[in-house]
Design a protein around this motif. Structure first.
Motif, mmCIF file in Angstrom:
data_model
loop_
_atom_site.group_PDB
_atom_site.id
_atom_site.type_symbol
_atom_site.label_atom_id
_atom_site.label_comp_id
_atom_site.label_asym_id
_atom_site.label_seq_id
_atom_site.Cartn_x
_atom_site.Cartn_y
_atom_site.Cartn_z
ATOM 1 N N UNK A 62 34.355 -35.732 -28.495
ATOM 2 C CA UNK A 62 34.709 -37.129 -28.715
ATOM 3 C C UNK A 62 35.990 -37.255 -29.523
ATOM 4 N N UNK A 63 36.154 -36.376 -30.509
ATOM 5 C CA UNK A 63 37.372 -36.394 -31.317
ATOM 6 C C UNK A 63 38.604 -36.093 -30.453
ATOM 7 N N UNK A 64 38.475 -35.152 -29.505
ATOM 8 C CA UNK A 64 39.590 -34.839 -28.613
ATOM 9 C C UNK A 64 39.917 -36.007 -27.691
ATOM 10 N N UNK A 65 38.882 -36.664 -27.158
ATOM 11 C CA UNK A 65 39.110 -37.839 -26.319
ATOM 12 C C UNK A 65 39.843 -38.928 -27.100
ATOM 13 N N UNK A 66 39.439 -39.139 -28.326
ATOM 14 C CA UNK A 66 40.040 -40.206 -29.121
ATOM 15 C C UNK A 66 41.522 -39.929 -29.401
ATOM 16 N N UNK A 67 41.886 -38.644 -29.579
ATOM 17 C CA UNK A 67 43.298 -38.299 -29.770
ATOM 18 C C UNK A 67 44.109 -38.605 -28.513
ATOM 19 N N UNK A 68 43.550 -38.287 -27.334
ATOM 20 C CA UNK A 68 44.237 -38.580 -26.077
ATOM 21 C C UNK A 68 44.408 -40.083 -25.881
ATOM 22 N N UNK A 69 43.379 -40.820 -26.227
ATOM 23 C CA UNK A 69 43.423 -42.277 -26.123
ATOM 24 C C UNK A 69 44.527 -42.841 -27.018
ATOM 25 N N UNK A 94 51.555 -31.570 -21.163
ATOM 26 C CA UNK A 94 51.339 -31.095 -22.538
ATOM 27 C C UNK A 94 51.250 -32.246 -23.517
ATOM 28 N N UNK A 95 52.028 -33.280 -23.293
ATOM 29 C CA UNK A 95 52.048 -34.444 -24.205
ATOM 30 C C UNK A 95 50.673 -35.070 -24.366
ATOM 31 N N UNK A 96 49.844 -35.029 -23.308
ATOM 32 C CA UNK A 96 48.573 -35.760 -23.320
ATOM 33 C C UNK A 96 47.342 -34.829 -23.338
#
Length: 411
Positions: A190-197, A408-410
């Motif tokens: 979830x933490x990784x998803x939130x960073x992408x968002x 890489x950016x996302x």
């Protein structure tokens, strides 16, 4: 296996609906999932549930209803059916859906009759749907195998082996392996998803442009003040939950009147128990103006005419081609899984949470902002290994996905 099933149940209760002590849990499941429902019920009481309310359905009985009931009976919704659910929702219940779909089970039923029955229920249950579409309550969808579903996914196996393999695939997709802490794993994901968002929201894209060798060439404008979402969500009273298990997507709100081009489905769609295969949709000014399918064209037509706006988009979602479900090389014939192996679009209703201030907006304000409104919300998959996704910001183009995966950016 018993240990894994208990972990799965605990994951659904903690990371899924985030069951609170003293809260009521509503479970909707097919009768074929009864043995697993019993495990979930027991674990829920161990977590301090006030009450566990179980409502069973039966696809085989539903098929008979569609075949033999009159249209008047099919479209009659009794008040008690709705009130019995609303009573629990109003007192703060959370909702767990346990799906056990049988692909193609309604293939011999009239798509028009199915659509009429489901539209009647959708209209009657509009207040109920707000609780999930507007994140008023915590809700989650998980799955367990049925014999026929397992045989569709693993046709060369015995039924017993197919069920075992499908269980293994389902549990792997939600990171339940009997060894690692699945709940902690979901916290990290979830933490990784939130960073992408956060990265996607920072760009304020005006539109997304999708292209691949299959023939997709689609431009999807996003509503102003759109919000990307992914991973865990939050209810109106601050409870975090994961609506879909598994999940690999980040998603946002397309503008209902600003979608143009053509999109080819990359996976079959199981809609109303009928498989729609090899289909495309052509959009102009947000509306589907042309379509075709190798199989299930009549059923696809019934979806596009389900109501006034089921032929417009309510969601656009990005999923990397190298997601775990995609790399499994399994076709699940179930949207909960197949949508998390592929970029996808949803025909029909949009999520108000994908618009700044959307959860507090009235219908007219949402419509003016470009949010689609429909009784339907049906995802279909179009992602491929060579899919290219560009984000458009004025005259600038930002590569979001290349060769099916995030740049890489996302990442």
């Amino acid at each position: 296996m018993e240990n894994k099933l208990r972990q799965y149940a605990q994951l659904a209760l903690v990371s899924g609906v985030h069951l609170q002590k003293g809260q009521t849990l509503m479970i909707h499941a097919d009768v074929m999932a009864a043995s697993f429902v019993q495990i979930v019920c027991e674990e829920a009481y161990r977590y301090g549930a006030k009450e566990v309310v179980v409502r069973y359905g039966d696809e085989k009985l539903s098929r008979l209803h569609y075949l033999y009931q009159s249209e008047e009976t099919l479209t009659t919704i009794h008040d008690w059916e709705l009130e019995s659910r609303l009573d629990y929702l109003k007192e703060g219940a959370c909702v767990l859906h346990i799906v056990t779909d049988t692909p193609g089970i309604f293939a011999d039923c009239d798509p028009r009759r199915i659509a009429q029955a489901r539209l009647a229920y959708a209209k009657a249950s509009e207040e109920i749907q707000k609780y999930t579409m507007n994140n008023i309550c915590a809700w989650c969808i998980i799955a367990v195998p049925s014999p026929q579903w397992a045989m569709n996914v693993f046709p060369d196996c015995s039924q017993e082996e197919a069920i075992r393999k499908l269980w293994d695939a389902i549990l792997a997709s939600v990171h339940v392996d009997g060894h690692q802490d699945a709940i902690e794993c979901w916290n990290k994901r979830n933490a990784l998803f939130h960073k992408r968002v956060e990265k996607l929201n920072a760009y304020r894209f005006q539109a997304l442009h999708f292209r691949n060798a299959l023939g997709t060439d689609l431009r999807v404008h996003l509503v102003d003040d759109h919000l990307w979402e992914g991973g865990s969500e939050t209810t109106s009273n601050g409870v975090s939950f994961n609506a879909n298990m598994p999940t690999e997507e980040v998603f946002t709100m397309p503008h209902r009147s600003k979608v143009d081009g053509i999109v080819y489905a990359s996976k079959p769609l199981d809609y109303n128990g009928v498989l729609i295969t090899d289909f495309y949709l052509r959009f102009k000014d947000g509306k589907v103006v042309g379509f075709d399918a190798k199989n299930g064209k009549e059923t696809l037509a019934s979806l596009l005419s389900f109501d006034e706006n089921s032929n417009r988009l309510g969601e656009v979602a990005l999923v990397p081609y190298d997601s775990p479900i995609s790399l499994s090389n399994l076709l699940f014939y179930n949207t909960l899984f197949d949508e998390n192996a592929s970029c996808h679009l949803a025909l029909g209703d949009s999520y108000p949470s994908c618009l700044q201030g959307g959860l507090s907006m009235e219908k007219d304000a949402l419509l003016k902002a470009g949010a689609n409104q429909s009784m339907a919300h049906v995802d279909f998959m179009f992602g491929t290994k060579d899919l290219c996704v560009k984000g458009l910001c004025g005259t600038n183009e930002i590569m979001i996905m290349q060769d099916g995966n995030f740049t890489k950016e996302f990442q």
